[in-house]
Write an enzyme that holds these catalytic residues in place. Structure first.
Site, PDB file in Angstrom:
ATOM      1  N   TRP A 171       0.873  -1.184   0.000  1.00 21.62           N
ATOM      2  CA  TRP A 171       0.000   0.000   0.000  1.00 21.62           C
ATOM      3  C   TRP A 171       0.907   1.229   0.000  1.00 21.62           C
ATOM      4  O   TRP A 171       1.818   1.315   0.838  1.00 21.62           O
ATOM      5  CB  TRP A 171      -0.861  -0.063   1.264  1.00 21.62           C
ATOM      6  CG  TRP A 171      -1.839   1.052   1.453  1.00 21.62           C
ATOM      7  CD1 TRP A 171      -2.749   1.501   0.547  1.00 21.62           C
ATOM      8  CD2 TRP A 171      -2.016   1.835   2.644  1.00 21.62           C
ATOM      9  NE1 TRP A 171      -3.490   2.520   1.103  1.00 21.62           N
ATOM     10  CE2 TRP A 171      -3.056   2.747   2.382  1.00 21.62           C
ATOM     11  CE3 TRP A 171      -1.405   1.858   3.900  1.00 21.62           C
ATOM     12  CZ2 TRP A 171      -3.502   3.672   3.334  1.00 21.62           C
ATOM     13  CZ3 TRP A 171      -1.845   2.765   4.845  1.00 21.62           C
ATOM     14  CH2 TRP A 171      -2.876   3.663   4.560  1.00 21.62           C
ATOM     15  N   ASP A 190      -1.072  -5.581   9.316  1.00 20.05           N
ATOM     16  CA  ASP A 190      -2.088  -4.641   8.838  1.00 20.05           C
ATOM     17  C   ASP A 190      -3.270  -5.468   8.330  1.00 20.05           C
ATOM     18  O   ASP A 190      -3.131  -6.244   7.382  1.00 20.05           O
ATOM     19  CB  ASP A 190      -1.495  -3.776   7.703  1.00 20.05           C
ATOM     20  CG  ASP A 190      -2.483  -2.716   7.234  1.00 20.05           C
ATOM     21  OD1 ASP A 190      -3.613  -2.666   7.749  1.00 20.05           O
ATOM     22  OD2 ASP A 190      -2.123  -1.930   6.331  1.00 20.05           O
ATOM     23  N   ALA A 239      -6.951  -5.147   6.955  1.00 23.32           N
ATOM     24  CA  ALA A 239      -7.940  -4.173   6.489  1.00 23.32           C
ATOM     25  C   ALA A 239      -9.059  -4.804   5.655  1.00 23.32           C
ATOM     26  O   ALA A 239     -10.074  -4.160   5.406  1.00 23.32           O
ATOM     27  CB  ALA A 239      -7.254  -3.083   5.677  1.00 23.32           C
ATOM     28  N   LYS A 299     -13.650  -1.383   5.260  1.00 29.41           N
ATOM     29  CA  LYS A 299     -14.133  -2.142   4.114  1.00 29.41           C
ATOM     30  C   LYS A 299     -15.204  -3.158   4.499  1.00 29.41           C
ATOM     31  O   LYS A 299     -16.241  -3.244   3.856  1.00 29.41           O
ATOM     32  CB  LYS A 299     -12.985  -2.875   3.425  1.00 29.41           C
ATOM     33  CG  LYS A 299     -11.624  -2.218   3.540  1.00 29.41           C
ATOM     34  CD  LYS A 299     -11.416  -1.090   2.569  1.00 29.41           C
ATOM     35  CE  LYS A 299     -10.169  -0.304   2.975  1.00 29.41           C
ATOM     36  NZ  LYS A 299      -9.715   0.640   2.007  1.00 29.41           N
TER      37      LYS A 299
HETATM   38  C1  LMR Z   1      -6.708   1.738  -1.006  1.00 32.93           C
HETATM   39  O1  LMR Z   1      -5.650   1.117  -0.922  1.00 32.93           O
HETATM   40  O2  LMR Z   1      -7.196   2.072  -2.091  1.00 32.93           O
HETATM   41  C2  LMR Z   1      -7.465   2.086   0.240  1.00 32.93           C
HETATM   42  O3  LMR Z   1      -6.831   1.539   1.359  1.00 32.93           O
HETATM   43  C3  LMR Z   1      -7.749   3.519   0.384  1.00 32.93           C
HETATM   44  C4  LMR Z   1      -6.587   4.316   0.874  1.00 32.93           C
HETATM   45  O4  LMR Z   1      -6.707   4.926   1.938  1.00 32.93           O
HETATM   46  O5  LMR Z   1      -5.555   4.359   0.211  1.00 32.93           O
END
Ligand code: LMR
Length: 391
Positions: A127, A208, A210, A243
């Protein structure tokens, strides 16, 4: 007066896509950008379980006075029981946070305080906010290879080999499930091997979490996390409700630390201390809603069935993309999990997907499967073909 000297802020590539997509007037545009679940009509509705809990809350809530630095203890406990299952028997410190990002920040701050000279190892790709967020907390970072774009597979041996360069007290950032951006998770056996490696070499996992519930179902998505917690004496975990409860803008999350009694109780106090210095207290509404859902059998049941609908849709789409894109080599999409897959597209190809075909995706080639409608799959595949995608 000396100049108020502000450098240009770094753009967030993912969040930029939201504005760009909104400004696009084409009515056949497709949004595979930010990681937000959409139904087959392209909407992100409030879950029915959330609406019901909000109605209860509206009637029953009689005060909005402060709760405390670590938020709503019942929320933290009920969300913790959901995540840890039987591992909830372990001593686990926990604090409510503003979303999963707030949890990551507190985990990074706690880690940095305890191990100021050590390093956090981050698997790539990841990410895009992992590195900026943890470095902003003052944590030293290094990277390890996680995924081969060409093979569309986890580079488990390379990962282990790189982590042999870590020293006791270093931390390793792991995606609990539904890896963002690749959709490629560790197998059960690899989680076990990794847990052994971390425990034996005295490395600290920071997980993490999510997207639990959106890959293979809640229990399977949580299995890797539970394996790590069972084996490693000190584990930090940042968990989000954005989510799986669809609570994106309400910022619901929690940070946890599984450790021995003495350390867990220090961590508990420290979470509050850290929160006070950054934002004081987390916002209440979303966590109050999630607590109501998780402590009421009917609401829990309703939420789980909505979560199942979401995962079913994502996996149906994965199969549809894999089969329609088989000639382009997209079969791997059907084997990956969660919202994302990472396509081997160069920046010029991504730009033409957006500009010429109205198909929005992250600059690195990540697609949010959950943003696609079944009726759009063929057009998506045709656009890929037109920009010269081939595996
Ligand atoms: C993403 O990866 O698109 C989501 O987790 C939104 C974000 O906050 O980046």
């Amino acid at each position: 007066m000396p100049a108020f000297n502000l450098p240009d802020p770094t753009d967030d590539p993912l969040l930029n896509l939201i504005g760009r997509f909104r400004a696009d007037k084409r009515d056949n545009k497709i949004d595979l950008g930010v990681g937000v679940y959409r139904n087959d009509q392209g909407n992100t509705p409030v879950l029915a379980a959330v609406k019901s809990a909000e109605a209860v809350l509206f009637e029953a809530q009689d005060s909005k006075s402060y709760l405390g630095l670590t938020g709503d203890t019942e929320f933290v406990d009920s969300f913790g029981r959901l995540i840890f299952g039987e591992q909830a028997q372990r001593t686990i410190a926990g604090a409510q946070t503003p979303g999963g990002s707030g949890a990551l920040r507190l985990a990074a701050e706690l880690y940095k305080t305890a191990y100021p000279d050590n390093t956090l190892w981050i698997g790539l790709p990841t990410w895009p906010n992992h590195m900026p967020l943890t470095e902003a907390a003052g944590v030293n970072t290094r990277t390890y290879p996680y995924f081969s774009l060409e093979q569309q597979a986890v580079l488990f041996d390379d990962m282990r080999q790189h982590l042999s360069g870590a020293v006791p007290g270093d931390a390793v950032l792991l995606h609990g499930c539904c890896h963002n951006p690749t959709g490629a998770d560790l197998s059960e056996d690899q989680w076990q091997q990794l847990a052994d490696l971390l425990a034996e070499t005295e490395l600290i996992p920071i997980i993490d979490l999510a997207y639990h519930g959106l890959g293979r179902g809640l229990q399977q998505d949580l299995a890797g996390t539970r394996t790590i917690i069972q084996r490693c004496p000190q584990t930090l975990l940042a968990a989000s409700c954005s989510k799986n409860f669809g609570m994106y803008r309400d910022r619901v999350g929690a940070v946890y630390m599984a450790a021995d009694d003495a350390l867990a109780s220090r961590a508990q106090a420290f979470f509050g201390h850290l929160a006070r210095r950054i934002y004081s207290m987390p916002p209440d509404h979303g966590a109050a809603v999630v607590k109501l859902i998780l402590t009421d059998e009917n609401l829990t049941h309703e939420w789980q069935s909505e979560l199942n609908t979401m995962v079913l849709r994502i996996n149906t789409l994965r199969d549809a993309i894999a089969s329609a894109g088989s000639a382009l080599g997209l079969d791997f999409v059907g084997q990956q999990h969660g919202m994302f897959s990472l396509l081997p597209l160069n920046p010029a190809q991504v730009e033409s997907m957006i500009e010429e075909h109205g198909v929005y995706m992250a600059g690195d080639g990540r697609i949010n499967i959950a943003g696609c409608q079944l009726s759009q799959v063929d057009r998506f595949i045709a656009a890929l073909e037109a920009v010269g995608f081939q595996r």
